[in-house]
Scaffold this motif. Structure first.
Motif, mmCIF file in Angstrom:
data_model
loop_
_atom_site.group_PDB
_atom_site.id
_atom_site.type_symbol
_atom_site.label_atom_id
_atom_site.label_comp_id
_atom_site.label_asym_id
_atom_site.label_seq_id
_atom_site.Cartn_x
_atom_site.Cartn_y
_atom_site.Cartn_z
ATOM 1 N N VAL A 170 0.831 -1.202 0.000
ATOM 2 C CA VAL A 170 0.000 0.000 0.000
ATOM 3 C C VAL A 170 0.869 1.257 0.000
ATOM 4 O O VAL A 170 0.695 2.162 -0.822
ATOM 5 C CB VAL A 170 -0.952 -0.003 1.214
ATOM 6 C CG1 VAL A 170 -1.551 1.377 1.437
ATOM 7 C CG2 VAL A 170 -2.055 -1.032 1.012
ATOM 8 N N VAL A 171 1.816 1.326 0.923
ATOM 9 C CA VAL A 171 2.670 2.516 1.016
ATOM 10 C C VAL A 171 3.584 2.629 -0.200
ATOM 11 O O VAL A 171 3.824 3.731 -0.713
ATOM 12 C CB VAL A 171 3.487 2.494 2.327
ATOM 13 C CG1 VAL A 171 4.485 3.646 2.364
ATOM 14 C CG2 VAL A 171 2.547 2.570 3.529
ATOM 15 N N VAL B 90 -4.245 1.054 7.192
ATOM 16 C CA VAL B 90 -4.097 -0.274 6.604
ATOM 17 C C VAL B 90 -4.420 -1.255 7.721
ATOM 18 O O VAL B 90 -3.701 -1.331 8.710
ATOM 19 C CB VAL B 90 -2.675 -0.519 6.061
ATOM 20 C CG1 VAL B 90 -2.631 -1.837 5.291
ATOM 21 C CG2 VAL B 90 -2.212 0.633 5.183
ATOM 22 N N MET B 91 -5.524 -1.971 7.559
ATOM 23 C CA MET B 91 -5.959 -2.866 8.625
ATOM 24 C C MET B 91 -4.932 -3.962 8.864
ATOM 25 O O MET B 91 -4.294 -4.438 7.912
ATOM 26 C CB MET B 91 -7.289 -3.513 8.239
ATOM 27 C CG MET B 91 -8.453 -2.539 8.108
ATOM 28 S SD MET B 91 -9.100 -1.972 9.682
ATOM 29 C CE MET B 91 -9.995 -3.417 10.207
ATOM 30 N N PRO B 92 -4.748 -4.391 10.111
ATOM 31 C CA PRO B 92 -4.064 -5.670 10.325
ATOM 32 C C PRO B 92 -4.872 -6.740 9.606
ATOM 33 O O PRO B 92 -5.953 -6.462 9.091
ATOM 34 C CB PRO B 92 -4.108 -5.844 11.845
ATOM 35 C CG PRO B 92 -4.355 -4.468 12.381
ATOM 36 C CD PRO B 92 -5.191 -3.775 11.353
ATOM 37 N N THR C 67 -12.691 4.396 1.026
ATOM 38 C CA THR C 67 -12.143 3.046 1.100
ATOM 39 C C THR C 67 -11.400 2.671 -0.184
ATOM 40 O O THR C 67 -11.611 3.267 -1.244
ATOM 41 C CB THR C 67 -13.254 2.009 1.359
ATOM 42 O OG1 THR C 67 -14.223 2.071 0.316
ATOM 43 C CG2 THR C 67 -13.925 2.257 2.693
ATOM 44 N N TYR C 68 -10.547 1.665 -0.051
ATOM 45 C CA TYR C 68 -9.815 1.101 -1.183
ATOM 46 C C TYR C 68 -9.700 -0.398 -0.974
ATOM 47 O O TYR C 68 -10.021 -0.917 0.103
ATOM 48 C CB TYR C 68 -8.427 1.738 -1.307
ATOM 49 C CG TYR C 68 -7.504 1.437 -0.145
ATOM 50 C CD1 TYR C 68 -6.649 0.336 -0.165
ATOM 51 C CD2 TYR C 68 -7.477 2.254 0.990
ATOM 52 C CE1 TYR C 68 -5.809 0.048 0.901
ATOM 53 C CE2 TYR C 68 -6.642 1.975 2.058
ATOM 54 C CZ TYR C 68 -5.808 0.883 2.016
ATOM 55 O OH TYR C 68 -4.977 0.589 3.071
ATOM 56 N N ALA D 209 -4.417 1.198 -7.514
ATOM 57 C CA ALA D 209 -5.485 2.180 -7.717
ATOM 58 C C ALA D 209 -5.458 3.285 -6.664
ATOM 59 O O ALA D 209 -6.133 4.314 -6.821
ATOM 60 C CB ALA D 209 -6.846 1.482 -7.699
ATOM 61 N N LEU D 210 -4.688 3.089 -5.606
ATOM 62 C CA LEU D 210 -4.689 4.045 -4.493
ATOM 63 C C LEU D 210 -4.253 5.457 -4.871
ATOM 64 O O LEU D 210 -4.898 6.431 -4.460
ATOM 65 C CB LEU D 210 -3.799 3.514 -3.366
ATOM 66 C CG LEU D 210 -4.499 3.043 -2.099
ATOM 67 C CD1 LEU D 210 -3.488 2.518 -1.108
ATOM 68 C CD2 LEU D 210 -5.301 4.166 -1.464
#
Length: 386
Positions: free
Chosen positions: A238-239, A292-294, A334-335, A342-343
């Motif tokens: 994500v990052v 970013v969820m665990p 949300t993503y 796409a983020l």
């Protein structure tokens, strides 16, 4: 007669968050008129635990507790020497806490963050008298920067762990365990939205591991690197997607200064880690706070609530918990972790419509001020305890 609660502060970790949570609970219950006793290992010796033996409480609570395994010289569990129900508020997947959850205390209860975790404990730990789902509440900053004065577009306050380091640890395990973990990682990467326990249950049937309340949770505990690896990999992806796109992002958490993929990127600002209680001030200066969820998808992370209470628009990957508690596009953005590429466009689009982004932040703040402050969540805790 006032109700009584005993709160333990025993073990610090993760930016001192458990101690902060304990302080919030203590303050709220005092406001509700409860008598509150607090054991604080930061200010008193562990021997003082003996002071609570023989006392009676309506509730006893600890976060990610290590106390269930503590015994006395009389060969009984320490927590059984205190009269009252013990609530272990666990902040991760239960597999990490197997050694504590399995202890056969007389009056043992669990509070967890995710409905899948609740189902897991109810299925595999018959010694637990009750299980409750309650995400950790959000925290408010002292001062919220006015929207027009915010200087940070996007911030993320989570920790970085290199997924490769976890794989190196796996390679040091026994051959059978290593092979199983690598297979489970492969399956989890193919089905990132499935809970690990579902994938392992199917895998267990294939390799003829008995699905018993003894063997299954013990094996899950041994396979913790699967959860750790997937969590770290998703966070890195994500990052990395955001950073490589050129989008400005501020990172504040342990480990980011060691992330090789960030080297030489002048659009990335890495701040020194700060205590949990100070993270809100960083969020208060941002327009968007990334979450970013665990690796759990039926609960919510307190980072979302805190970002909302700090005046940010919350940006998070999906959770089924959102279906009944949040409104996508209205109070949260949300993503999908299945499409991290796409983020950058999602972030760019949000920042390009400042009025809409401001409205999302305001709607999130309004919702959280009503439902997800410590006062609101402690009222729910009070109902659980009673």
């Amino acid at each position: 007669m006032a109700k009584k609660i005993l709160i333990f502060k025993v073990k610090k970790f993760c930016y001192d968050s458990p101690f902060y949570f304990a302080d919030m609970v203590a303050g709220c219950f005092k406001e509700m008129g409860w008598q509150v006793d607090v054991f604080d290992s930061g200010h008193e010796p562990m021997q003082n635990l003996d002071n609570y033996s023989g006392r009676s409480y309506d509730a006893i609570i600890d976060f990610n507790s290590q106390l269930p395994s503590l015994d006395t010289t009389e060969d009984e569990f320490y927590l059984d020497t205190i009269n009252g129900p013990f609530y272990n508020y666990i902040l991760d997947h239960p597999l990490y806490h197997h050694d504590m959850i399995r202890m056969a205390l007389k009056d043992y209860h669990i509070i967890c963050l995710d409905d899948n975790h609740k189902k897991y404990i109810e299925k595999w730990y018959p010694n637990i008298k009750s299980v409750h789902t309650l995400p950790v509440a959000g925290s408010s900053p002292r001062i919220i920067t006015p929207w027009e004065d915010k200087t940070t577009d996007l911030i993320f306050t989570g920790t970085y762990t290199d997924p490769a380091n976890i794989l190196n640890m796996v390679h040091d395990l026994g051959l059978e365990l290593e092979a199983d973990i690598l297979e489970l990682i492969k399956r989890q990467k193919s089905h990132p939205d499935l809970p690990l326990e579902d994938i392992f249950e199917e895998f267990s049937k294939e390799i003829d591991v008995p699905l018993s309340v003894v063997r299954f949770p013990l094996r899950m505990h041994a396979y913790f690197p699967v959860d750790s690896y997937i969590t770290a990999l998703v966070r890195e992806n994500v990052v990395k997607s955001i950073a490589k796109s050129g989008q400005k992002i501020t990172l504040a958490g342990h480990g980011w200064n060691k992330a090789a993929f960030l080297k030489g990127l002048d659009n990335v600002t890495v701040l020194p880690p700060v205590k949990f209680s100070k993270q809100t001030s960083l969020m208060a200066d941002a327009k968007i706070a990334l979450n970013v969820m665990p690796h759990f998808k039926a609960g919510c992370h307190d980072r979302i609530f805190t970002s909302m209470l700090s005046g940010c628009a919350a940006l998070s990957d999906e959770s089924s918990w959102f279906d009944d508690n949040l409104t996508r596009g209205e109070n949260i953005i949300t993503y999908s972790i299945n499409n991290p590429d796409a983020l950058p466009e999602i972030i760019s689009s949000a920042l390009s419509d400042d009025n809409r982004l401001r409205c999302i932040a305001a709607a999130g703040k309004k919702l959280c001020e009503k439902e997800h402050t410590w006062d609101a969540h402690c009222r729910i805790l009070s109902d659980i305890f009673i």
